[in-house]
Design an enzyme around this catalytic site. Structure first.
Site, PDB file in Angstrom:
ATOM      1  N   LYS A  39       3.025  -9.476  -1.594  1.00  0.00           N
ATOM      2  CA  LYS A  39       2.157  -9.182  -0.452  1.00  0.00           C
ATOM      3  C   LYS A  39       0.705  -9.592  -0.675  1.00  0.00           C
ATOM      4  CE  LYS A  39       4.875  -5.411   1.530  1.00  0.00           C
ATOM      5  NZ  LYS A  39       4.863  -4.002   2.004  1.00  0.00           N
ATOM      6  N   ASP A  54       1.308  -0.770 -10.067  1.00  0.00           N
ATOM      7  CA  ASP A  54       1.680   0.451  -9.352  1.00  0.00           C
ATOM      8  C   ASP A  54       1.030   1.609 -10.090  1.00  0.00           C
ATOM      9  OD1 ASP A  54       2.825   2.692  -8.220  1.00  0.00           O
ATOM     10  OD2 ASP A  54       4.856   1.876  -8.171  1.00  0.00           O
ATOM     11  N   SER A 133     -12.676   7.626  -1.532  1.00  0.00           N
ATOM     12  CA  SER A 133     -12.216   8.956  -1.142  1.00  0.00           C
ATOM     13  C   SER A 133     -12.059   8.987   0.372  1.00  0.00           C
ATOM     14  CB  SER A 133     -13.193  10.020  -1.646  1.00  0.00           C
ATOM     15  OG  SER A 133     -12.735  11.311  -1.326  1.00  0.00           O
ATOM     16  N   TYR A 147      -3.112  15.653   2.089  1.00  0.00           N
ATOM     17  CA  TYR A 147      -4.050  14.539   1.910  1.00  0.00           C
ATOM     18  C   TYR A 147      -5.434  15.064   1.539  1.00  0.00           C
ATOM     19  CZ  TYR A 147      -6.703  10.286   3.026  1.00  0.00           C
ATOM     20  OH  TYR A 147      -7.529   9.187   2.967  1.00  0.00           O
ATOM     21  N   LYS A 151      -7.744  14.604  -1.974  1.00  0.00           N
ATOM     22  CA  LYS A 151      -9.094  14.043  -1.975  1.00  0.00           C
ATOM     23  C   LYS A 151     -10.120  15.051  -2.494  1.00  0.00           C
ATOM     24  CE  LYS A 151      -8.113   9.932  -0.438  1.00  0.00           C
ATOM     25  NZ  LYS A 151      -8.271   8.739  -1.309  1.00  0.00           N
TER      26      LYS A 151
END
Length: 282
Positions: A39, A54, A133, A147, A151
């Protein structure tokens, strides 16, 4: 400033891909990485080196990948920790595995990769660590708890890292974007809970709203990236200014962060007599 060598994660789209293009345009060199190498092969046409990486791999594997990256140009000057995704769901809805997956990428993977590169920076007593962030590092929006938690945790960990490494010649930055037109809300990056239980209408509205916002966010990723590069290189917008440790970017981010800071200051003053009353009397 001399030519810098950048290592950027999550370069298959969004901020990561834009970082590659903008870094090359500044005359620096960049090693673009992604989980799926196919990609990002097209980025070689811009002059970038590419590498499969990864961040959820085991620490030993990441150390080996870092050594390969260093060998490309002989050093790395800047690491941009950009890879990540967002999980949507309520506390009741998300499984333990959902939370772990969110943290394994957004927090633990970032920590592992940074730790793999730290000896290189420490030995050279030079280097910049940039962490992408989010406004969600300030505010826990409903149904984005996993999520936001990843963060919030990242920002606390990075603040400690900054305090530990500032005297080693290492610069640490946290960039906090609001709503920018990346692919964060695309089907590949937006992970909704797999729960089959009945979910409240509010949740369905949140999920539908995020889907509709994809590619309609107000923020321009190129402007975000260019400002980040300015801050790293201390030029452009950053020339002559004190380099910030945290930098919120985006009108929505400015408004929300300012509002939270003002509310926090108001509460501190309102409750000052209570807050400061807890020491021993002697």
């Amino acid at each position: 400033m001399p030519q810098l060598i950048w290592l950027v994660t999550g370069c298959s789209s969004g901020f990561g891909e834009q970082f590659v293009q903008s870094i090359i345009n500044r005359g620096d060199k960049v090693i673009a990485t992604a989980r799926n190498l196919s990609k990002i092969l097209h980025l070689q046409q811009t002059g970038a080196a590419t590498l499969q990486l990864d961040i959820t791999d085991a620490g030993q594997s990441l150390s080996s990948t870092i050594n390969k990256a260093i060998a490309i140009y002989g050093r790395i000057d800047v690491l941009v920790n950009n890879a990540g995704f967002i999980t949507i769901g309520s506390w009741a809805d998300l499984s333990h595995e959902d939370w772990l997956a969110q943290f394994n990428t957004n927090l633990f993977g970032t920590i592992k990769l940074t730790r793999a590169l730290l000896p290189h920076f420490t030995q050279r007593r030079s280097g910049t660590l940039a962490f992408i962030s989010s406004l969600s590092g300030w505010i826990g929006h409903g149904y984005c708890g996993a999520y936001a938690a990843s963060k919030f945790a990242l920002e606390g960990a990075v603040e400690a890292l900054r305090n530990e490494t500032a005297n080693l010649g290492i610069k640490t930055l946290i960039m906090e974007p609001g709503r920018f037109r990346t692919l964060l809300l695309s089907s590949n990056n937006l992970k909704a809970s797999r729960s089959t239980e009945s979910r409240p209408a509010e949740y369905e509205e949140k999920l539908e709203g995020l889907g509709k916002e994809d590619q309609r966010q107000p923020g321009d990723p190129k402007k975000f990236v260019e400002i980040t590069i300015d801050v790293v290189r201390e030029e452009g917008f950053a020339k002559g200014r004190e380099v910030p440790f945290r930098l919120p970017l985006g009108i929505d981010c400015y408004d929300d962060v300012k509002s939270k800071c003002e509310e926090t200051l108001r509460l501190l003053e309102e409750w000052k007599d209570v807050t400061t009353s807890t020491d021993f009397d002697d």
